[in-house]
Design an enzyme around this catalytic site. Structure first.
Site, PDB file in Angstrom:
ATOM      1  N   GLY A 193      -7.873  -9.904   3.349  1.00  0.00           N
ATOM      2  CA  GLY A 193      -9.800 -10.163   2.938  1.00  0.00           C
ATOM      3  C   GLY A 193     -10.654  -9.231   2.440  1.00  0.00           C
ATOM      4  N   TYR A 238       1.067  -1.691  -0.213  1.00  0.00           N
ATOM      5  CA  TYR A 238       0.347  -0.154  -0.208  1.00  0.00           C
ATOM      6  C   TYR A 238       0.869   1.285  -0.048  1.00  0.00           C
ATOM      7  CZ  TYR A 238      -3.953  -3.292   0.819  1.00  0.00           C
ATOM      8  OH  TYR A 238      -4.879  -4.226   0.350  1.00  0.00           O
ATOM      9  N   GLY A 239       1.632   0.963   0.621  1.00  0.00           N
ATOM     10  CA  GLY A 239       2.822   2.601   0.860  1.00  0.00           C
ATOM     11  C   GLY A 239       3.610   2.752  -0.186  1.00  0.00           C
ATOM     12  N   MET A 277     -10.810  -6.711   3.845  1.00  0.00           N
ATOM     13  CA  MET A 277     -11.559  -5.687   4.114  1.00  0.00           C
ATOM     14  C   MET A 277     -11.155  -3.626   4.950  1.00  0.00           C
ATOM     15  SD  MET A 277     -13.173  -8.504   7.178  1.00  0.00           S
ATOM     16  CE  MET A 277     -13.971  -7.448   7.688  1.00  0.00           C
ATOM     17  N   GLY A 296       0.731  -6.846   0.902  1.00  0.00           N
ATOM     18  CA  GLY A 296      -0.786  -7.463   1.073  1.00  0.00           C
ATOM     19  C   GLY A 296      -2.028  -7.529   0.967  1.00  0.00           C
ATOM     20  N   HIS A 315      -1.496  -8.891  11.097  1.00  0.00           N
ATOM     21  CA  HIS A 315      -1.581  -6.869  10.908  1.00  0.00           C
ATOM     22  C   HIS A 315      -0.988  -5.847  11.606  1.00  0.00           C
ATOM     23  CE1 HIS A 315      -6.116  -7.509  10.392  1.00  0.00           C
ATOM     24  NE2 HIS A 315      -5.992  -7.282   9.689  1.00  0.00           N
ATOM     25  N   ASN A 369      -9.198  -3.092  11.174  1.00  0.00           N
ATOM     26  CA  ASN A 369      -8.398  -3.371   9.985  1.00  0.00           C
ATOM     27  C   ASN A 369      -7.446  -2.824   9.116  1.00  0.00           C
ATOM     28  OD1 ASN A 369     -11.251  -4.699   9.975  1.00  0.00           O
ATOM     29  ND2 ASN A 369     -10.027  -6.152   9.223  1.00  0.00           N
ATOM     30  N   GLY A 409       3.038   0.635   6.515  1.00  0.00           N
ATOM     31  CA  GLY A 409       2.898   0.402   8.442  1.00  0.00           C
ATOM     32  C   GLY A 409       3.434   0.418   8.908  1.00  0.00           C
ATOM     33  N   GLU A 463      10.815  -5.158  -5.817  1.00  0.00           N
ATOM     34  CA  GLU A 463       9.691  -6.215  -5.018  1.00  0.00           C
ATOM     35  C   GLU A 463      10.336  -7.579  -5.293  1.00  0.00           C
ATOM     36  OE1 GLU A 463       6.749  -5.759  -2.923  1.00  0.00           O
ATOM     37  OE2 GLU A 463       7.437  -8.115  -2.591  1.00  0.00           O
ATOM     38  N   GLU A 523     -14.042  -9.520  13.443  1.00  0.00           N
ATOM     39  CA  GLU A 523     -14.707  -9.380  12.237  1.00  0.00           C
ATOM     40  C   GLU A 523     -15.272 -11.178  12.179  1.00  0.00           C
ATOM     41  OE1 GLU A 523     -11.862 -10.837   8.539  1.00  0.00           O
ATOM     42  OE2 GLU A 523     -11.078  -9.509   9.689  1.00  0.00           O
ATOM     43  N   PHE A 551      -5.379  -1.292   6.661  1.00  0.00           N
ATOM     44  CA  PHE A 551      -4.595  -1.421   5.182  1.00  0.00           C
ATOM     45  C   PHE A 551      -5.822   0.588   4.895  1.00  0.00           C
ATOM     46  CE2 PHE A 551      -7.295  -4.267   2.585  1.00  0.00           C
ATOM     47  CZ  PHE A 551      -8.272  -3.220   1.956  1.00  0.00           C
TER      48      PHE A 551
HETATM   49  P1  FAE Z   1       2.872  -4.773   2.180  1.00  0.00           P
HETATM   50  O1  FAE Z   1       1.335  -4.844   2.110  1.00  0.00           O
HETATM   51  O2  FAE Z   1       3.435  -5.723   3.215  1.00  0.00           O
HETATM   52  O3  FAE Z   1       3.800  -4.588   1.335  1.00  0.00           O
HETATM   53  C1  FAE Z   1       5.357  -5.100   1.439  1.00  0.00           C
HETATM   54  C2  FAE Z   1       5.927  -5.393   0.025  1.00  0.00           C
HETATM   55  O4  FAE Z   1       7.281  -5.204   0.223  1.00  0.00           O
HETATM   56  C3  FAE Z   1       5.775  -6.587   0.179  1.00  0.00           C
HETATM   57  O5  FAE Z   1       5.124  -7.149  -1.305  1.00  0.00           O
HETATM   58  C4  FAE Z   1       6.911  -7.636   0.275  1.00  0.00           C
HETATM   59  O6  FAE Z   1       7.135  -8.363  -0.631  1.00  0.00           O
HETATM   60  C5  FAE Z   1       7.826  -6.578  -0.017  1.00  0.00           C
HETATM   61  N1  FAE Z   1       9.405  -6.291   0.692  1.00  0.00           N
HETATM   62  C6  FAE Z   1       9.667  -6.525   1.783  1.00  0.00           C
HETATM   63  N2  FAE Z   1      10.955  -6.944   2.194  1.00  0.00           N
HETATM   64  C7  FAE Z   1      11.667  -6.520   0.832  1.00  0.00           C
HETATM   65  C8  FAE Z   1      13.101  -5.916   0.093  1.00  0.00           C
HETATM   66  N3  FAE Z   1      13.558  -5.968   1.342  1.00  0.00           N
HETATM   67  N4  FAE Z   1      13.420  -5.946  -0.818  1.00  0.00           N
HETATM   68  C9  FAE Z   1      11.997  -5.394  -1.621  1.00  0.00           C
HETATM   69  N5  FAE Z   1      11.100  -5.720  -0.998  1.00  0.00           N
HETATM   70  C10 FAE Z   1      10.081  -6.055   0.016  1.00  0.00           C
HETATM   71  O7  FAE Z   1       3.478  -4.161   2.917  1.00  0.00           O
HETATM   72  N6  FAE Z   1      -5.646  -5.549   5.959  1.00  0.00           N
HETATM   73  C11 FAE Z   1      -6.797  -5.293   5.816  1.00  0.00           C
HETATM   74  O8  FAE Z   1      -6.762  -3.574   6.149  1.00  0.00           O
HETATM   75  N7  FAE Z   1      -8.101  -5.968   5.693  1.00  0.00           N
HETATM   76  C12 FAE Z   1      -7.682  -6.596   5.662  1.00  0.00           C
HETATM   77  O9  FAE Z   1      -9.333  -7.789   5.319  1.00  0.00           O
HETATM   78  C13 FAE Z   1      -6.358  -7.816   5.893  1.00  0.00           C
HETATM   79  N8  FAE Z   1      -6.796  -8.760   5.825  1.00  0.00           N
HETATM   80  C14 FAE Z   1      -5.283  -9.501   6.020  1.00  0.00           C
HETATM   81  C15 FAE Z   1      -5.516 -10.981   5.421  1.00  0.00           C
HETATM   82  C16 FAE Z   1      -3.962 -11.451   5.981  1.00  0.00           C
HETATM   83  C17 FAE Z   1      -3.733 -13.599   5.424  1.00  0.00           C
HETATM   84  C18 FAE Z   1      -2.943 -10.794   5.558  1.00  0.00           C
HETATM   85  C19 FAE Z   1      -1.387 -11.148   6.024  1.00  0.00           C
HETATM   86  C20 FAE Z   1      -3.066  -9.569   6.122  1.00  0.00           C
HETATM   87  C21 FAE Z   1      -4.334  -8.795   6.184  1.00  0.00           C
HETATM   88  N9  FAE Z   1      -4.483  -7.672   5.958  1.00  0.00           N
HETATM   89  C22 FAE Z   1      -6.068  -6.917   6.205  1.00  0.00           C
HETATM   90  C23 FAE Z   1      -3.204  -6.705   6.218  1.00  0.00           C
HETATM   91  C24 FAE Z   1      -2.522  -5.656   5.068  1.00  0.00           C
HETATM   92  O10 FAE Z   1      -2.520  -7.076   4.102  1.00  0.00           O
HETATM   93  C25 FAE Z   1      -1.393  -5.592   5.602  1.00  0.00           C
HETATM   94  O11 FAE Z   1      -1.287  -4.778   6.784  1.00  0.00           O
HETATM   95  C26 FAE Z   1      -1.042  -4.240   4.883  1.00  0.00           C
HETATM   96  O12 FAE Z   1      -1.002  -5.102   3.229  1.00  0.00           O
HETATM   97  C27 FAE Z   1       0.505  -3.251   4.967  1.00  0.00           C
HETATM   98  O13 FAE Z   1       0.732  -2.789   4.408  1.00  0.00           O
HETATM   99  P2  FAE Z   1       1.652  -1.687   3.622  1.00  0.00           P
HETATM  100  O14 FAE Z   1       2.621  -1.036   2.316  1.00  0.00           O
HETATM  101  O15 FAE Z   1       2.612  -1.639   5.139  1.00  0.00           O
END
Ligand code: FAE
Length: 547
Positions: free
Chosen positions: A164, A65-66, A166, A159, A488, A526, A516, A85, A403, A528
């Site tokens: 999900g 997201y960020g 949400m 993520g 989360h 939740n 995050g 990535e 939820e 995101f």
């Molecule tokens: P994120 O989306 O984790 O992205 C970080 C990216 O950086 C990833 O693609 C990594 O592969 C990549 N990365 C990491 N280290 C490196 C590196 N050294 N070099 C290159 N790439 C790298 O971060 N949140 C909700 O609000 N609603 C929901 O319904 C919900 N359900 C979820 C269900 C599951 C099963 C999971 C796992 C999470 C869920 N979340 C939900 C949480 C949400 O997906 C999470 O808070 C966000 O994705 C975090 O966003 P960021 O941008 O912080």
């Protein structure tokens, strides 16, 4: 007139007047796409993965997201962006014609470099359900620390590929504890609406909810919540609700109704690939390098930053190591990824002047899971949509928002299943372990006890009212609480502590955190939408003041 990025070489040389006129309103910045910019920046953007020795104006680590918000808004402002990535692109179907596999038949695509699945809900009727798979750069990482397993998406979209969907904006009265240093007025009038629009958030049609088979489980959840006097609320989601109606009607290929979620949705879900990243790519200014992992960032001799990147193959081996230079670097690797990188870079002397808050303030958003065993006259349905659409709100009185989650097994289970977000006060810290050259997290499983107590304010009451009991067969042999994990992760580079109030790592001009890890451990719902809205706020400030 040109402006040199602080600590940079001036290659990101865009006229200040062009930026001010163009990005006074970030929404208006879309009109900037396609305007001419500094020639050097233009040539820095090559097709295909980033080349060894490249010099780029902006490098973003991570595509969640960020990172996606930063890429889109910078590109719209005329800046060329390289996103790095570690996961796969997830744009090519496998031999079954699908990009993603289902939760009921996980294959190598399911997990990040594991030889056995590690399902969050790993038992059924007391039996373990994990199965052997080939080691592969799969989509879901179950990253194990000493006291907790942290689930994260791996691939272009982060993520958003596995979650999900949400999409919940916290109640305004709770925002002061979510991001204490941020003005709620600007968030609720500008950045939350912008994030919700950018993500494509929508809510289920209540009339359809009342009649469709695939939400019987949620209707049972509503009945039980309301009979115990708890507010039951619909929860918005980024799933395309019209598409789901077509799935139910049999006129579209099934995704949410075919057990697709944890390992990706082939249709229906608006992941970042379909929203922010699609828009960012359409500017022509964003290049993404999948299967590339950043391992080091340090000041470059001539200004800017030297970034070391490992290229991976699909079994996780390093096939090349590239060194590039970037005038600015955005850390968007997620709470765990960014925290691990920054803690390592501070401890190993690459970025020694990062402040003492790096690695601190990490929380699990109070995640805890449980199931309840219903009576035989309360079936939850053999067809369950994988997309949750409702919750039980007991935040103010009991510190829990639960939820109502599906158990999409394809058979009748008579179980109600819940993922609770609770006001757990415990915070952990990442630290460098010189003996193992890894980053540790000092979370303890016992720190989930406040979450269990808060969730029980809801489910003890419902069980007592309904004459039901907790399921004990979902997380082990006679184990009620799923207290070993979080979906989360939040914190580790907390806003206004590890960074300034806009995510700048002030000891190193040109380095930013924008994911995050900025959020101090809990969002009350939740996370995101809050991660996205905060990124929108911060990138707007950075574009207008730092360029
Ligand atoms: P994120 O989306 O984790 O992205 C970080 C990216 O950086 C990833 O693609 C990594 O592969 C990549 N990365 C990491 N280290 C490196 C590196 N050294 N070099 C290159 N790439 C790298 O971060 N949140 C909700 O609000 N609603 C929901 O319904 C919900 N359900 C979820 C269900 C599951 C099963 C999971 C796992 C999470 C869920 N979340 C939900 C949480 C949400 O997906 C999470 O808070 C966000 O994705 C975090 O966003 P960021 O941008 O912080």
């Amino acid at each position: 007139m040109t402006d040199k990025p602080p600590g940079g070489t001036g290659r990101w040389s865009i006229s200040r007047r062009r930026f001010i006129t163009g990005t006074g309103s970030i929404l208006g910045a879309a009109a900037l796409a396609g305007r001419p910019i500094g020639a050097q920046a233009k040539t820095a953007l090559a097709a295909g993965p980033i080349a060894n020795g490249a010099h780029v104006p902006v490098l973003i680590i991570g595509t969640g997201y960020g990172g996606s918000v930063a890429a889109l808004r910078l590109a719209q402002a005329g800046v060329d962006v390289n996103m790095i990535e570690m996961g796969m692109a997830w744009d090519t179907p496998g031999s079954d014609g699908k990009i993603f596999c289902t939760t009921t038949a996980p294959d190598q695509r399911s997990y990040w470099l594991r030889t056995k699945t590690k399902a969050p809900l790993n038992y059924f009727l007391g039996f373990p359900i994990d199965r052997n798979i080939s080691r592969y750069t799969g989509i879901l990482d179950a990253e194990e620390f000493s006291g907790i397993t942290v689930y994260q998406g791996r691939g272009v979209g982060g993520g958003s590929l596995v979650n999900g969907g949400m999409a919940v904006t916290p109640k305004r009265e709770n925002f002061g504890t979510v991001l204490p240093s941020v003005n709620p007025d600007e968030m609720y009038t500008t950045y939350y609406p912008r994030a919700n629009a950018g993500l494509g958030v929508g809510t289920i049609d209540p009339a359809w909810f009342d009649t469709t088979d695939c939400y019987q489980f949620a209707r049972v959840g509503r009945k039980h919540a309301q009979r115990s006097g708890f507010p039951f609320v619909f929860v918005p989601d980024v799933y395309d609700w019209n598409y789901m109606k077509q799935e139910a009607a049999g006129t579209a290929t099934k995704s949410a109704l075919a057990g697709e979620i944890l390992y990706g949705n082939n249709y229906g879900k608006k992941s970042l690939q379909k929203t922010y990243i699609a828009q960012a790519k359409a500017t022509g200014r964003v290049t993404i390098s999948p299967l590339h992992r950043v391992t080091r960032v340090a000041p470059a001799a001539g200004g800017g930053y030297t970034v070391v990147i490992e290229q991976l193959n699909t079994t996780g081996d390093v096939t090349a190591t590239k060194t590039v230079t970037s005038d600015r670097v955005f850390f968007a690797a997620g709470s765990v990824g960014t925290s691990k990188l920054l803690v390592k870079l501070k401890a190993t002397g690459a970025l020694p002047n990062l402040n003492g808050e790096i690695g601190k303030g990490w929380g699990d958003n109070g995640n805890v899971m449980c199931g309840r065993a219903n009576h035989l006259w309360d079936p939850t349905g053999s067809l369950q949509s994988t997309i949750p659409c409702a919750g039980i709100d007991n935040w103010a009185a009991g510190g829990a928002f639960a939820e109502v989650a599906p158990l999409p097994t394809g058979i009748e289970t008579f179980a109600s299943f819940y993922l609770s977000i609770t006001k757990n006060p415990n915070r952990a810290q990442f630290s460098w372990n010189a003996a193992t050259s890894t980053v540790d997290l000092n979370w303890q499983t016992a720190w989930k006890q406040p979450s269990i107590d808060m969730a029980k304010t809801i489910f003890d009451k419902i069980n007592s009212k309904e004459g039901t009991i907790y399921r004990t067969d979902l997380f082990g042999v006679y184990k009620i609480w799923g207290d070993h994990l979080t979906y989360h992760p939040l914190g580790g580079a907390v806003l206004n502590k590890a960074t300034d109030n806009y995510g700048r790592l002030t000891a190193y001009p040109g380095l930013y955190v924008i994911d995050g890890s900025l959020i101090p451990g809990n969002t009350s719902v939740n996370p995101f939408v809050t991660i996205t809205a905060l990124a929108e706020r911060n990138i707007e400030k950075i574009i207008t003041t730092d360029l």
